[in-house]
Design a protein around this motif. Structure first.
Motif, PDB file in Angstrom:
ATOM      1  N   HIS A 150       0.832  -1.210   0.000  1.00 59.40           N
ATOM      2  CA  HIS A 150       0.000   0.000   0.000  1.00 59.40           C
ATOM      3  C   HIS A 150       0.864   1.257   0.000  1.00 59.40           C
ATOM      4  O   HIS A 150       0.512   2.269  -0.615  1.00 59.40           O
ATOM      5  N   ALA A 151       2.019   1.199   0.664  1.00 64.78           N
ATOM      6  CA  ALA A 151       2.921   2.356   0.686  1.00 64.78           C
ATOM      7  C   ALA A 151       3.327   2.764  -0.728  1.00 64.78           C
ATOM      8  O   ALA A 151       3.493   3.956  -1.026  1.00 64.78           O
ATOM      9  N   ASN A 152       3.468   1.764  -1.620  1.00 65.65           N
ATOM     10  CA  ASN A 152       3.855   2.060  -3.000  1.00 65.65           C
ATOM     11  C   ASN A 152       2.720   2.698  -3.802  1.00 65.65           C
ATOM     12  O   ASN A 152       2.961   3.225  -4.893  1.00 65.65           O
ATOM     13  N   LYS A 153       1.490   2.605  -3.264  1.00 66.42           N
ATOM     14  CA  LYS A 153       0.335   3.125  -3.994  1.00 66.42           C
ATOM     15  C   LYS A 153      -0.177   4.462  -3.453  1.00 66.42           C
ATOM     16  O   LYS A 153      -1.002   5.100  -4.095  1.00 66.42           O
ATOM     17  N   VAL A 154       0.293   4.862  -2.277  1.00 64.90           N
ATOM     18  CA  VAL A 154      -0.239   6.064  -1.630  1.00 64.90           C
ATOM     19  C   VAL A 154      -0.066   7.294  -2.511  1.00 64.90           C
ATOM     20  O   VAL A 154      -0.970   8.123  -2.646  1.00 64.90           O
ATOM     21  N   GLY A 155       1.113   7.438  -3.120  1.00 61.99           N
ATOM     22  CA  GLY A 155       1.347   8.590  -3.995  1.00 61.99           C
ATOM     23  C   GLY A 155       0.358   8.646  -5.139  1.00 61.99           C
ATOM     24  O   GLY A 155      -0.184   9.714  -5.449  1.00 61.99           O
ATOM     25  N   ASP A 156       0.081   7.497  -5.771  1.00 61.26           N
ATOM     26  CA  ASP A 156      -0.880   7.464  -6.875  1.00 61.26           C
ATOM     27  C   ASP A 156      -2.288   7.795  -6.393  1.00 61.26           C
ATOM     28  O   ASP A 156      -3.044   8.502  -7.082  1.00 61.26           O
ATOM     29  N   GLU A 157      -2.645   7.307  -5.203  1.00 60.23           N
ATOM     30  CA  GLU A 157      -3.962   7.620  -4.647  1.00 60.23           C
ATOM     31  C   GLU A 157      -4.116   9.120  -4.420  1.00 60.23           C
ATOM     32  O   GLU A 157      -5.170   9.704  -4.726  1.00 60.23           O
ATOM     33  N   LEU A 158      -3.062   9.736  -3.910  1.00 62.74           N
ATOM     34  CA  LEU A 158      -3.132  11.174  -3.643  1.00 62.74           C
ATOM     35  C   LEU A 158      -3.167  11.984  -4.935  1.00 62.74           C
ATOM     36  O   LEU A 158      -3.829  13.029  -4.998  1.00 62.74           O
ATOM     37  N   ILE A 159      -2.481  11.527  -5.965  1.00 65.80           N
ATOM     38  CA  ILE A 159      -2.537  12.219  -7.264  1.00 65.80           C
ATOM     39  C   ILE A 159      -3.974  12.231  -7.796  1.00 65.80           C
ATOM     40  O   ILE A 159      -4.470  13.251  -8.294  1.00 65.80           O
ATOM     41  N   ILE A 160      -4.670  11.111  -7.665  1.00 66.60           N
ATOM     42  CA  ILE A 160      -6.070  11.041  -8.100  1.00 66.60           C
ATOM     43  C   ILE A 160      -6.936  11.953  -7.234  1.00 66.60           C
ATOM     44  O   ILE A 160      -7.809  12.670  -7.738  1.00 66.60           O
ATOM     45  N   ASP A 161      -6.683  11.953  -5.911  1.00 69.52           N
ATOM     46  CA  ASP A 161      -7.436  12.842  -5.026  1.00 69.52           C
ATOM     47  C   ASP A 161      -7.247  14.301  -5.414  1.00 69.52           C
ATOM     48  O   ASP A 161      -8.200  15.095  -5.418  1.00 69.52           O
ATOM     49  N   ILE A 162      -6.005  14.680  -5.731  1.00 70.98           N
ATOM     50  CA  ILE A 162      -5.720  16.068  -6.113  1.00 70.98           C
ATOM     51  C   ILE A 162      -6.533  16.452  -7.342  1.00 70.98           C
ATOM     52  O   ILE A 162      -7.073  17.567  -7.432  1.00 70.98           O
ATOM     53  N   GLU A 163      -6.641  15.527  -8.305  1.00 69.03           N
ATOM     54  CA  GLU A 163      -7.411  15.809  -9.520  1.00 69.03           C
ATOM     55  C   GLU A 163      -8.889  16.044  -9.191  1.00 69.03           C
ATOM     56  O   GLU A 163      -9.542  16.873  -9.808  1.00 69.03           O
ATOM     57  N   HIS A 164      -9.413  15.303  -8.230  1.00 67.72           N
ATOM     58  CA  HIS A 164     -10.792  15.536  -7.798  1.00 67.72           C
ATOM     59  C   HIS A 164     -10.932  16.893  -7.121  1.00 67.72           C
ATOM     60  O   HIS A 164     -11.824  17.676  -7.446  1.00 67.72           O
ATOM     61  N   TYR A 165     -10.044  17.167  -6.179  1.00 65.82           N
ATOM     62  CA  TYR A 165     -10.220  18.342  -5.316  1.00 65.82           C
ATOM     63  C   TYR A 165     -10.044  19.651  -6.062  1.00 65.82           C
ATOM     64  O   TYR A 165     -10.688  20.648  -5.729  1.00 65.82           O
TER      65      TYR A 165
END
Length: 305
Positions: free
Chosen positions: A238-253
């Motif tokens: 999951h640590a390897n995926k956190v950055g990608d998850e946050l990039i998607i969140d940024i696009e939403h926000y």
């Protein structure tokens, strides 16, 4: 100076919570700035009349006066050592329950008449900017600092999360310890720490759609155009995926009209993220596209204080 008339209903509600002798309450009113000599009236009428006089006196800062009168009651709940029963085992109303009812009633009356109370004896009119706290919990890196704006306040709260967790995970004998094993646990703690200082916190508001789906914000602070997103790192993968998850969140926000600032709070208790500073450098800063702009801040912390 806040020369604001104090409505009769507010005066009555405050009078209901005042306790003490005439001498004790005379001293309280005089310290708060009540004008003139104490009225020669019966106990209940005396304090209500004196409050109304203060609210009509142009030389009195009526909001500061009101805050001084109710500060001790609002900020210092009673110590409740009862088990909720009397000597015969009959359920009773505990001092804390009675206090909470009184406090809720006073808050309701204040808000119905356009006032809002803040910790530290501060009363403001609805719609006024929220006061910056006079003192807040700090961690060792912020020792002695006093926040001058909402970002300073939130930075102290976020950086202090590990210290706030410590007494909850290492509780006294026979008390159930709390385990921060999910993002919801982190969100609840963060929410509790923000609530005394920020009146309008909106959890789980939806964002505009991105790539065919939308998501829920963890916290939206609309008065400050600021969103807080929390993550708890569950495993090495999951640590390897956190950055990608946050990039998607940024696009939403950045598509949300009320989000100019995004704070990403990442809790990594097992230190699975091998390069937290690299993650911060990659994500922090202003993210701009034709769809919108958002200023991103990232915090990564482990379990130790």
């Amino acid at each position: 100076m806040s020369n604001v008339r104090i409505p009769a209903a507010v005066c009555s509600a405050v009078t209901e919570i005042l306790e003490g002798s005439h001498d004790t309450l005379n001293a309280l009113f005089e310290t708060a700035g009540a004008p003139g000599e104490p009225p020669e009236l019966a106990h209940h009428s005396k304090w209500k009349t004196w409050m109304q006089r203060a609210g009509n006196d142009p030389k009195v800062d009526s909001l500061q006066f009101l805050g001084c009168l109710i500060e001790e009651f609002m900020d210092l709940p009673p110590v409740d050592s009862s088990d909720g029963t009397d000597l015969f085992g009959v359920k009773t109303t505990s001092p804390l329950e009675a206090y909470n009812k009184q406090r809720d009633r006073l808050n309701q009356v204040l808000e119905e008449h356009g006032f809002r109370y803040y910790r530290g004896g501060r009363v403001l009119l609805d719609g006024s900017p929220e006061p910056i706290p006079q003192s807040v919990p700090v961690n060792t890196n912020d020792e002695g600092s006093i926040p001058s704006n909402i970002e300073d306040l939130l930075r102290i709260i976020v950086r202090g999360l590990p210290r706030a967790m410590q007494p909850l995970t290492h509780r006294r004998k026979d008390a159930q310890p709390l385990a921060f094993t999910s993002e919801y646990d982190i969100q609840d703690l963060l929410h509790a720490l923000m609530r005394p200082w920020i009146s309008d916190i909106r959890p789980e508001e939806f964002t505009p759609s991105y790539a065919g789906c939308n998501t829920r914000m963890d916290f939206l602070l609309p008065a400050h155009n600021l969103v807080i997103e929390t993550k708890r790192v569950r495993s090495k993968s999951h640590a390897n995926k956190v950055g990608d998850e946050l990039i998607i969140d940024i696009e939403h926000y950045r598509r949300h009209s009320a989000c100019d600032h995004l704070w990403c709070v990442v809790y990594d208790p097992e230190l699975y993220i091998s390069n937290p500073q690299g993650l911060i450098r990659d994500l922090e800063g202003q993210r701009t596209t034709p769809d919108g702009m958002v200023q991103v801040k990232v915090f990564v912390f482990g379990a130790s204080a």
